[in-house]
Design a protein around this motif. Structure first.
Motif, PDB file in Angstrom:
ATOM      1  N   SER A 115       0.820  -1.208   0.000  1.00 44.24           N
ATOM      2  CA  SER A 115       0.000   0.000   0.000  1.00 44.24           C
ATOM      3  C   SER A 115       0.856   1.260   0.000  1.00 44.24           C
ATOM      4  N   ASP A 116       1.800   1.311   0.936  1.00 44.34           N
ATOM      5  CA  ASP A 116       2.617   2.513   1.071  1.00 44.34           C
ATOM      6  C   ASP A 116       3.595   2.682  -0.087  1.00 44.34           C
ATOM      7  N   SER A 117       4.028   1.575  -0.681  1.00 43.95           N
ATOM      8  CA  SER A 117       4.912   1.668  -1.847  1.00 43.95           C
ATOM      9  C   SER A 117       4.176   2.265  -3.043  1.00 43.95           C
ATOM     10  N   VAL A 118       2.973   1.785  -3.283  1.00 42.12           N
ATOM     11  CA  VAL A 118       2.179   2.330  -4.399  1.00 42.12           C
ATOM     12  C   VAL A 118       1.842   3.791  -4.132  1.00 42.12           C
ATOM     13  N   LEU A 119       1.491   4.110  -2.890  1.00 45.22           N
ATOM     14  CA  LEU A 119       1.184   5.495  -2.522  1.00 45.22           C
ATOM     15  C   LEU A 119       2.405   6.397  -2.749  1.00 45.22           C
ATOM     16  N   ALA A 120       3.563   5.959  -2.278  1.00 46.21           N
ATOM     17  CA  ALA A 120       4.787   6.760  -2.427  1.00 46.21           C
ATOM     18  C   ALA A 120       5.168   6.910  -3.893  1.00 46.21           C
ATOM     19  N   TRP A 121       5.077   5.825  -4.643  1.00 43.71           N
ATOM     20  CA  TRP A 121       5.415   5.890  -6.069  1.00 43.71           C
ATOM     21  C   TRP A 121       4.490   6.875  -6.788  1.00 43.71           C
ATOM     22  N   SER A 122       3.220   6.830  -6.438  1.00 42.47           N
ATOM     23  CA  SER A 122       2.245   7.747  -7.047  1.00 42.47           C
ATOM     24  C   SER A 122       2.529   9.194  -6.678  1.00 42.47           C
ATOM     25  N   LYS A 123       2.967   9.433  -5.468  1.00 44.46           N
ATOM     26  CA  LYS A 123       3.224  10.798  -5.019  1.00 44.46           C
ATOM     27  C   LYS A 123       4.522  11.353  -5.590  1.00 44.46           C
ATOM     28  N   PHE A 124       5.573  10.549  -5.585  1.00 47.14           N
ATOM     29  CA  PHE A 124       6.893  11.080  -5.915  1.00 47.14           C
ATOM     30  C   PHE A 124       7.382  10.772  -7.323  1.00 47.14           C
ATOM     31  N   ILE A 125       6.870   9.717  -7.953  1.00 45.54           N
ATOM     32  CA  ILE A 125       7.380   9.323  -9.273  1.00 45.54           C
ATOM     33  C   ILE A 125       6.310   9.460 -10.353  1.00 45.54           C
ATOM     34  N   GLN A 126       5.300   8.611 -10.316  1.00 42.22           N
ATOM     35  CA  GLN A 126       4.254   8.647 -11.337  1.00 42.22           C
ATOM     36  C   GLN A 126       2.989   7.994 -10.803  1.00 42.22           C
ATOM     37  N   SER A 127       1.882   8.658 -11.003  1.00 45.87           N
ATOM     38  CA  SER A 127       0.599   8.123 -10.572  1.00 45.87           C
ATOM     39  C   SER A 127      -0.059   7.372 -11.734  1.00 45.87           C
ATOM     40  N   TYR A 128      -0.768   6.339 -11.379  1.00 45.72           N
ATOM     41  CA  TYR A 128      -1.522   5.555 -12.349  1.00 45.72           C
ATOM     42  C   TYR A 128      -2.994   5.608 -11.955  1.00 45.72           C
ATOM     43  N   GLU A 129      -3.882   5.393 -12.916  1.00 45.42           N
ATOM     44  CA  GLU A 129      -5.309   5.501 -12.599  1.00 45.42           C
ATOM     45  C   GLU A 129      -5.766   4.426 -11.617  1.00 45.42           C
ATOM     46  N   TRP A 130      -5.059   3.322 -11.524  1.00 45.99           N
ATOM     47  CA  TRP A 130      -5.408   2.240 -10.608  1.00 45.99           C
ATOM     48  C   TRP A 130      -4.751   2.391  -9.231  1.00 45.99           C
ATOM     49  N   SER A 131      -3.881   3.374  -9.076  1.00 46.44           N
ATOM     50  CA  SER A 131      -3.106   3.518  -7.835  1.00 46.44           C
ATOM     51  C   SER A 131      -3.978   3.624  -6.594  1.00 46.44           C
ATOM     52  N   GLU A 132      -4.963   4.503  -6.626  1.00 39.59           N
ATOM     53  CA  GLU A 132      -5.782   4.717  -5.429  1.00 39.59           C
ATOM     54  C   GLU A 132      -6.544   3.452  -5.041  1.00 39.59           C
ATOM     55  N   PHE A 133      -7.034   2.720  -6.027  1.00 45.82           N
ATOM     56  CA  PHE A 133      -7.744   1.472  -5.744  1.00 45.82           C
ATOM     57  C   PHE A 133      -6.825   0.468  -5.048  1.00 45.82           C
ATOM     58  N   VAL A 134      -5.607   0.288  -5.593  1.00 46.14           N
ATOM     59  CA  VAL A 134      -4.656  -0.656  -5.006  1.00 46.14           C
ATOM     60  C   VAL A 134      -4.264  -0.215  -3.599  1.00 46.14           C
ATOM     61  N   VAL A 135      -4.020   1.083  -3.424  1.00 46.66           N
ATOM     62  CA  VAL A 135      -3.650   1.601  -2.103  1.00 46.66           C
ATOM     63  C   VAL A 135      -4.760   1.307  -1.102  1.00 46.66           C
ATOM     64  N   MET A 136      -5.987   1.625  -1.442  1.00 51.20           N
ATOM     65  CA  MET A 136      -7.090   1.443  -0.493  1.00 51.20           C
ATOM     66  C   MET A 136      -7.340  -0.038  -0.201  1.00 51.20           C
ATOM     67  N   LEU A 137      -7.326  -0.869  -1.213  1.00 51.17           N
ATOM     68  CA  LEU A 137      -7.562  -2.299  -1.028  1.00 51.17           C
ATOM     69  C   LEU A 137      -6.506  -2.909  -0.105  1.00 51.17           C
ATOM     70  N   THR A 138      -5.240  -2.639  -0.373  1.00 46.80           N
ATOM     71  CA  THR A 138      -4.175  -3.224   0.437  1.00 46.80           C
ATOM     72  C   THR A 138      -4.092  -2.577   1.823  1.00 46.80           C
ATOM     73  N   TYR A 139      -4.408  -1.293   1.906  1.00 50.72           N
ATOM     74  CA  TYR A 139      -4.373  -0.588   3.195  1.00 50.72           C
ATOM     75  C   TYR A 139      -5.412  -1.165   4.161  1.00 50.72           C
ATOM     76  N   TYR A 140      -6.655  -1.290   3.710  1.00 52.82           N
ATOM     77  CA  TYR A 140      -7.689  -1.814   4.607  1.00 52.82           C
ATOM     78  C   TYR A 140      -7.461  -3.295   4.915  1.00 52.82           C
ATOM     79  N   ALA A 141      -6.992  -4.049   3.934  1.00 52.09           N
ATOM     80  CA  ALA A 141      -6.679  -5.455   4.200  1.00 52.09           C
ATOM     81  C   ALA A 141      -5.565  -5.557   5.245  1.00 52.09           C
TER      82      ALA A 141
END
Length: 171
Positions: free
Chosen positions: A135-161
């Motif tokens: 979760s935090d890796s995808v979040l960090a990558w989206s913030k600092f390198i490049q965001s993808y349209e699926w990023s928020e979904f993956v972050v939320m799914l893995t974060y709550y899990a």
């Protein structure tokens, strides 16, 4: 607007059954606080959000009943931390010193949390901390390198899990 109310509320609902396990309960409360900070539109809220999650991870680490020893999970986790920092650094280097230090400390804290969870022998707990890393890796990558349209979904799914796995072990 619903997202602003829902995200910290869900984390607080996960926290409720853990009220008798103070470290986990406080970790979830600081996670909810971090959720609230990171949802605010101001970039100035990133450091308070990062700090809130860092404190949450410290509470989680304190709750894991495991000996501190060198074991095989240390190798892939150290490699993961090094790879993440190397990959994130081009974007992080553009940030101020407080953010740079915060990101480095946070990466090592989440890797330490995952390592400590792996030493407990509890697969649900270890899975939760690995999901937090994802979760935090995808979040960090989206913030600092490049965001993808699926990023928020993956972050939320893995974060709550991740939060559910960590909380479920301590209920």
């Amino acid at each position: 607007m619903v997202k602003y109310a829902l995200k910290p509320t869900v984390t607080l609902l996960i926290a409720y059954p853990t009220y008798n396990t103070w470290h986990i309960f406080l970790g979830l409360l600081f996670s909810a606080l971090g959720d609230a900070f990171l949802m605010l539109p101001s970039e100035q809220m990133f450091v308070p959000g990062l700090l809130s999650f860092l404190i949450a991870h410290i509470f989680y680490i304190a709750s894991f009943d495991s000996p501190t020893r060198v074991s095989w999970p240390a190798v892939p986790l150290v490699l993961f931390a090094a790879a993440m920092l190397h990959g994130l650094w081009p974007g992080v280097a553009n940030e101020d010193t407080v953010v740079q230090i915060g990101v480095v400390v946070y990466v090592f804290a989440i890797v330490w949390m995952t390592y400590k969870a792996s030493l407990t022998g509890n697969m649900v707990l270890a899975t939760g901390t690995v999901l937090f890393c994802v979760s935090d890796s995808v979040l960090a990558w989206s913030k600092f390198i490049q965001s993808y349209e699926w990023s928020e979904f993956v972050v939320m799914l893995t974060y709550y899990a991740a939060q559910l796995c960590i909380a479920a072990v301590h209920c």
